[in-house]
Scaffold this active site. Sequence first.
Site, PDB file in Angstrom:
ATOM      1  N   ALA A 147     -72.767 -61.794  73.419  1.00  0.00           N
ATOM      2  CA  ALA A 147     -73.525 -60.679  72.840  1.00  0.00           C
ATOM      3  C   ALA A 147     -74.268 -59.906  73.921  1.00  0.00           C
ATOM      4  CB  ALA A 147     -74.500 -61.222  71.800  1.00  0.00           C
ATOM      5  N   GLN A 177     -72.023 -65.747  66.247  1.00  0.00           N
ATOM      6  CA  GLN A 177     -72.675 -67.055  66.108  1.00  0.00           C
ATOM      7  C   GLN A 177     -73.753 -67.111  65.025  1.00  0.00           C
ATOM      8  OE1 GLN A 177     -73.239 -69.525  69.669  1.00  0.00           O
ATOM      9  NE2 GLN A 177     -72.431 -67.824  70.851  1.00  0.00           N
ATOM     10  N   VAL A 218     -66.934 -68.149  85.910  1.00  0.00           N
ATOM     11  CA  VAL A 218     -67.694 -68.263  87.161  1.00  0.00           C
ATOM     12  C   VAL A 218     -68.082 -69.724  87.364  1.00  0.00           C
ATOM     13  CG1 VAL A 218     -69.887 -67.699  88.279  1.00  0.00           C
ATOM     14  CG2 VAL A 218     -68.521 -65.896  87.226  1.00  0.00           C
ATOM     15  N   CYS A 231     -80.851 -70.387  68.474  1.00  0.00           N
ATOM     16  CA  CYS A 231     -81.208 -70.245  67.058  1.00  0.00           C
ATOM     17  C   CYS A 231     -81.914 -71.515  66.564  1.00  0.00           C
ATOM     18  CB  CYS A 231     -80.010 -69.943  66.188  1.00  0.00           C
ATOM     19  SG  CYS A 231     -80.496 -69.598  64.473  1.00  0.00           S
ATOM     20  N   ASP A 245     -79.180 -66.115  76.005  1.00  0.00           N
ATOM     21  CA  ASP A 245     -79.535 -67.534  75.886  1.00  0.00           C
ATOM     22  C   ASP A 245     -79.810 -68.218  77.222  1.00  0.00           C
ATOM     23  OD1 ASP A 245     -79.139 -67.262  73.193  1.00  0.00           O
ATOM     24  OD2 ASP A 245     -77.222 -68.330  73.131  1.00  0.00           O
ATOM     25  N   LYS A 262     -83.365 -66.899  72.680  1.00  0.00           N
ATOM     26  CA  LYS A 262     -82.164 -67.625  72.275  1.00  0.00           C
ATOM     27  C   LYS A 262     -81.753 -67.343  70.832  1.00  0.00           C
ATOM     28  CE  LYS A 262     -83.013 -71.064  75.806  1.00  0.00           C
ATOM     29  NZ  LYS A 262     -83.037 -69.940  76.778  1.00  0.00           N
ATOM     30  N   THR A 263     -81.904 -66.076  70.452  1.00  0.00           N
ATOM     31  CA  THR A 263     -81.351 -65.598  69.178  1.00  0.00           C
ATOM     32  C   THR A 263     -80.648 -64.268  69.452  1.00  0.00           C
ATOM     33  OG1 THR A 263     -83.255 -64.238  68.550  1.00  0.00           O
ATOM     34  CG2 THR A 263     -83.312 -66.566  67.895  1.00  0.00           C
ATOM     35  N   ALA A 264     -79.811 -63.838  68.516  1.00  0.00           N
ATOM     36  CA  ALA A 264     -79.170 -62.534  68.662  1.00  0.00           C
ATOM     37  C   ALA A 264     -80.224 -61.429  68.652  1.00  0.00           C
ATOM     38  CB  ALA A 264     -78.162 -62.317  67.538  1.00  0.00           C
ATOM     39  N   ALA A 265     -81.288 -61.649  67.885  1.00  0.00           N
ATOM     40  CA  ALA A 265     -82.363 -60.649  67.840  1.00  0.00           C
ATOM     41  C   ALA A 265     -83.056 -60.550  69.193  1.00  0.00           C
ATOM     42  CB  ALA A 265     -83.371 -61.014  66.761  1.00  0.00           C
ATOM     43  N   CYS A 281     -85.639 -64.321  62.912  1.00  0.00           N
ATOM     44  CA  CYS A 281     -84.795 -65.307  62.251  1.00  0.00           C
ATOM     45  C   CYS A 281     -84.885 -65.077  60.751  1.00  0.00           C
ATOM     46  CB  CYS A 281     -85.298 -66.704  62.585  1.00  0.00           C
ATOM     47  SG  CYS A 281     -84.473 -68.008  61.659  1.00  0.00           S
TER      48      CYS A 281
END
Lengths: 111, 444
Positions: free
Chosen positions: B55, B85, B120, B207, B345, B353-356, B388
């Site tokens: 993301a 995710q 990598v 999350c 993340d 560590k969230t998409a937001a 969340c």
Amino acid sequence: MAFSIVGILAVLLEAFRPLIPLIVAVVVADIALLAYTVSKGQFAHAKARRLSLWAGAAFMVGAFLVGPSLTQVTFGSFLSITDWVMLGAMSVGVGIAGFVLTLPMTSLIKF
Amino acid sequence: MSQKSSNAGPNHGRRKFLQVSGLGLAATAGTGIMTSKALAKVKTNARVVIIGAGAAGLDAANRLSRELDGAQITIIDSRVEHIYQPGLTLVATGLWKASKVMDENARYMPDGIDWIQARVIEFDPETNSVLTDTGQRVAYDYLMVTTGLQVNYSGVEGMSPELIGQMGIGCVYDNPNHATRTWNMIDQFTDVGGVGLFTRPRGPVKCAGAPLKVTMLSEDLLERKGNRDKAQLFYTPPAKGLFSQPEINEFLKEELPSRGISLLWDHPLVGIEPELKRATFETPEGNQTLDYDFIHVVPPMQAPDPLANSPLSWKTGRFAAGGWMEVDQHTLQHPRFQNVFGSGDCVGTPVGKTAASVKAQVPVAVANMVSSIADRELSARYNGYTSCPLVTRKGQALLVEFDYDLKMVPSFPFVNPYEKHWFPWMLKDRMLHAAYNAMLRGRV
């Protein structure tokens, strides 16, 4: 989190991306009808407006009734006034869209 | 540890050139002639490398390709599939089909960038280069690190990903296959009942609401199937808290027990014996074992090994143990290698560590990288925003949004974040995936 018009449009575009061909077809047909009815001087006459208002109202009620099931639940999941107001607001939006989309079609009906 | 300024490295002249061109453009913009962001592209011939096409990586690639004119942008990731995710908890609890979270990275790659399909294996910020598993060394002037994180299944003795979906073991993390197999286990468990253990490891996890959501949605499913009386449920946090945001922590401390979910404080999972269906927890009183019929294993998480073992990771402090990438928590710039930025993340920040978080971090990291290229001050700041939709039941959720100060920062002032509503559920079920996709394109 701040919202922007571009951001909201981008989200709506993604939400409806699978339906874009259909949406484009409907909008193009609507614009063609709009142009035709305007050229004939019969766009949005009183009877057309009344019919489209009814159509918009039907869209609105339909959206209100099916809204929860589109999210896999029933009205039983509604816990607060906020939920009802939000569903109401979304249904009004659908109703307005219904009114606007049907107006060129109903304008075809003779006075 | 060596100190490094943004002007150090093999491409000093190149960077100077692009800084000067950037300055010229910035000065023009400053006159007010150029007010459109689209016109405010920074001219540069910089080599910008992005590690990871998750993301954060795709969002950064799209933004950088729009904001830089002439840059040579490369993204390195071997993954062709893209997984949504945030939807995995819904797949694991039978509310979504797995196909709904599957996508392809190619759909979101901007035109004009190079995509090296490799992994990598070494970061070398001293020489401004990275090494891939195909033996290719890729040099950069600016680096955006968006590797995501690594789930350490071996952090729980006896656990491996192959066990997910067998012998009552579930784990929502990593991919739709795990989520689907977890659903098979939860579906069986909620049919027959028994003892359900829902774990949460020490340290940051992606999350952090997911273990709670799986717990509450499993309880809800038992209720909906009419089998609630057949099951005993236990949630096992590693300390004496359930959630970092204090008010939500208090809410959960009431909500879970009110639904018959027992809280076993200070119970980090350290081992399982799949054949015996027995779990071992490291408690202050020593190791304790519990038998289960279903267990939701949440393994410890860390930065991917190549990043954790590189000079880019935290060497001291609370984020050193997980090998998280060192960044200034506000500018997202590496403090020692100033041509390196990070988001997503992999970074060691107090909240995230969230998409937001990605949605809030990437614009900051990109803006500051562009400012660095243009030799301007880094003015963009990440305030720790994370969010969340804490799903408590099918059809109900709390919309939790907070920042570094753990203060609630609601996007919708009319939605009480401390009360369960249908509206946040509707967002989760119908809208957030679209918002996520728009984010991948760098549009929100």
